[in-house]
Design a protein around this motif. Structure first.
Motif, PDB file in Angstrom:
ATOM      1  N   GLY A   8     -16.097  -5.513  66.421  1.00  0.00           N
ATOM      2  CA  GLY A   8     -15.680  -4.256  67.031  1.00  0.00           C
ATOM      3  C   GLY A   8     -16.838  -3.360  67.418  1.00  0.00           C
ATOM      4  O   GLY A   8     -16.652  -2.376  68.129  1.00  0.00           O
ATOM      5  N   THR A   9     -18.073  -3.685  66.964  1.00  0.00           N
ATOM      6  CA  THR A   9     -19.239  -2.880  67.315  1.00  0.00           C
ATOM      7  C   THR A   9     -19.553  -3.061  68.793  1.00  0.00           C
ATOM      8  O   THR A   9     -19.651  -4.177  69.287  1.00  0.00           O
ATOM      9  N   ARG A  10     -19.708  -1.944  69.512  1.00  0.00           N
ATOM     10  CA  ARG A  10     -20.042  -1.993  70.934  1.00  0.00           C
ATOM     11  C   ARG A  10     -21.550  -2.161  71.098  1.00  0.00           C
ATOM     12  O   ARG A  10     -22.326  -1.486  70.429  1.00  0.00           O
ATOM     13  N   VAL A  11     -21.936  -3.086  71.980  1.00  0.00           N
ATOM     14  CA  VAL A  11     -23.345  -3.382  72.203  1.00  0.00           C
ATOM     15  C   VAL A  11     -23.618  -3.542  73.701  1.00  0.00           C
ATOM     16  O   VAL A  11     -22.696  -3.711  74.489  1.00  0.00           O
ATOM     17  N   THR A  12     -24.882  -3.487  74.071  1.00  0.00           N
ATOM     18  CA  THR A  12     -25.306  -3.819  75.426  1.00  0.00           C
ATOM     19  C   THR A  12     -26.447  -4.821  75.319  1.00  0.00           C
ATOM     20  O   THR A  12     -27.137  -4.890  74.303  1.00  0.00           O
ATOM     21  N   ALA A  25     -22.296  -4.554  78.995  1.00  0.00           N
ATOM     22  CA  ALA A  25     -21.661  -4.041  77.774  1.00  0.00           C
ATOM     23  C   ALA A  25     -20.686  -5.059  77.215  1.00  0.00           C
ATOM     24  O   ALA A  25     -20.008  -5.765  77.963  1.00  0.00           O
ATOM     25  N   GLY A  26     -20.633  -5.142  75.888  1.00  0.00           N
ATOM     26  CA  GLY A  26     -19.719  -6.059  75.219  1.00  0.00           C
ATOM     27  C   GLY A  26     -19.329  -5.547  73.858  1.00  0.00           C
ATOM     28  O   GLY A  26     -19.752  -4.467  73.432  1.00  0.00           O
ATOM     29  N   VAL A  27     -18.528  -6.335  73.162  1.00  0.00           N
ATOM     30  CA  VAL A  27     -18.045  -5.988  71.827  1.00  0.00           C
ATOM     31  C   VAL A  27     -18.245  -7.196  70.917  1.00  0.00           C
ATOM     32  O   VAL A  27     -17.921  -8.327  71.289  1.00  0.00           O
ATOM     33  N   ILE A  28     -18.792  -6.965  69.715  1.00  0.00           N
ATOM     34  CA  ILE A  28     -18.985  -8.029  68.735  1.00  0.00           C
ATOM     35  C   ILE A  28     -17.616  -8.584  68.336  1.00  0.00           C
ATOM     36  O   ILE A  28     -16.723  -7.828  67.960  1.00  0.00           O
ATOM     37  N   VAL A  29     -17.461  -9.921  68.407  1.00  0.00           N
ATOM     38  CA  VAL A  29     -16.233 -10.583  67.992  1.00  0.00           C
ATOM     39  C   VAL A  29     -16.407 -11.155  66.589  1.00  0.00           C
ATOM     40  O   VAL A  29     -15.532 -11.021  65.736  1.00  0.00           O
ATOM     41  N   SER A  30     -17.550 -11.789  66.348  1.00  0.00           N
ATOM     42  CA  SER A  30     -17.836 -12.363  65.036  1.00  0.00           C
ATOM     43  C   SER A  30     -19.323 -12.656  64.937  1.00  0.00           C
ATOM     44  O   SER A  30     -20.061 -12.485  65.900  1.00  0.00           O
ATOM     45  N   GLY A  31     -19.747 -13.112  63.763  1.00  0.00           N
ATOM     46  CA  GLY A  31     -21.143 -13.474  63.557  1.00  0.00           C
ATOM     47  C   GLY A  31     -21.797 -12.581  62.534  1.00  0.00           C
ATOM     48  O   GLY A  31     -21.218 -11.595  62.069  1.00  0.00           O
ATOM     49  N   SER A  32     -23.024 -12.939  62.172  1.00  0.00           N
ATOM     50  CA  SER A  32     -23.815 -12.130  61.255  1.00  0.00           C
ATOM     51  C   SER A  32     -25.253 -12.588  61.333  1.00  0.00           C
ATOM     52  O   SER A  32     -25.549 -13.626  61.913  1.00  0.00           O
ATOM     53  N   GLY A  33     -26.131 -11.806  60.724  1.00  0.00           N
ATOM     54  CA  GLY A  33     -27.543 -12.172  60.716  1.00  0.00           C
ATOM     55  C   GLY A  33     -28.176 -12.065  62.080  1.00  0.00           C
ATOM     56  O   GLY A  33     -28.308 -10.986  62.625  1.00  0.00           O
ATOM     57  N   VAL A  38     -20.263 -12.313  71.225  1.00  0.00           N
ATOM     58  CA  VAL A  38     -20.010 -11.042  71.888  1.00  0.00           C
ATOM     59  C   VAL A  38     -19.074 -11.274  73.064  1.00  0.00           C
ATOM     60  O   VAL A  38     -19.296 -12.191  73.867  1.00  0.00           O
ATOM     61  N   GLN A  39     -18.036 -10.445  73.174  1.00  0.00           N
ATOM     62  CA  GLN A  39     -17.098 -10.560  74.287  1.00  0.00           C
ATOM     63  C   GLN A  39     -17.552  -9.632  75.402  1.00  0.00           C
ATOM     64  O   GLN A  39     -17.641  -8.422  75.229  1.00  0.00           O
ATOM     65  N   PHE A  40     -17.860 -10.233  76.555  1.00  0.00           N
ATOM     66  CA  PHE A  40     -18.212  -9.510  77.763  1.00  0.00           C
ATOM     67  C   PHE A  40     -17.063  -9.727  78.739  1.00  0.00           C
ATOM     68  O   PHE A  40     -16.961 -10.789  79.344  1.00  0.00           O
TER      69      PHE A  40
END
Length: 103
Positions: A8-12, A25-33, A38-40
């Motif tokens: 849910g974190t918004r990123v570019t 611009a996109g939104v984190i869907v999953s992952g770590s580290g 990221v969904q674009f």
């Protein structure tokens, strides 16, 4: 120490990734580290953390890391467009530096 970015974190994008230009611009869907999905728009792409910029509001909403490290900052400087006088109203503030935590 970097904090994991929750879904849910918004990123570019800081750098181009395939057909996606810097600034997409996109939104984190999953992952770590270091790698995140990221969904674009309708496309989901695995992106390395170093190519992502987190919006200030999203970064401030993240849970704090172990303690405040600001008292241990040894050097900090402004980089990017603000450092060169090329900033606009939409520009973010890029900081760079290092800290020495207590022993």
């Amino acid at each position: 120490m970097t904090r994991d970015l929750p879904p849910g974190t918004r990123v570019t994008l800081h750098a181009a990734q395939g057909h996606l230009p810097p600034g997409a611009a996109g939104v984190i869907v999953s992952g770590s580290g270091s790698v995140y999905d990221v969904q674009f728009g309708v496309h989901v792409r695995a992106v390395n953390r170093v190519h992502l910029k987190v919006e200030r509001a999203a970064l401030e909403a993240l849970p704090p890391v172990r303690g405040d490290l600001r008292p241990f900052v040894q050097y900090a400087c402004v980089m990017g467009s603000r450092a060169f006088g090329l900033d606009t109203g939409a520009s973010d503030t890029d900081l760079r530096g290092f800290y020495l935590p207590p022993a």
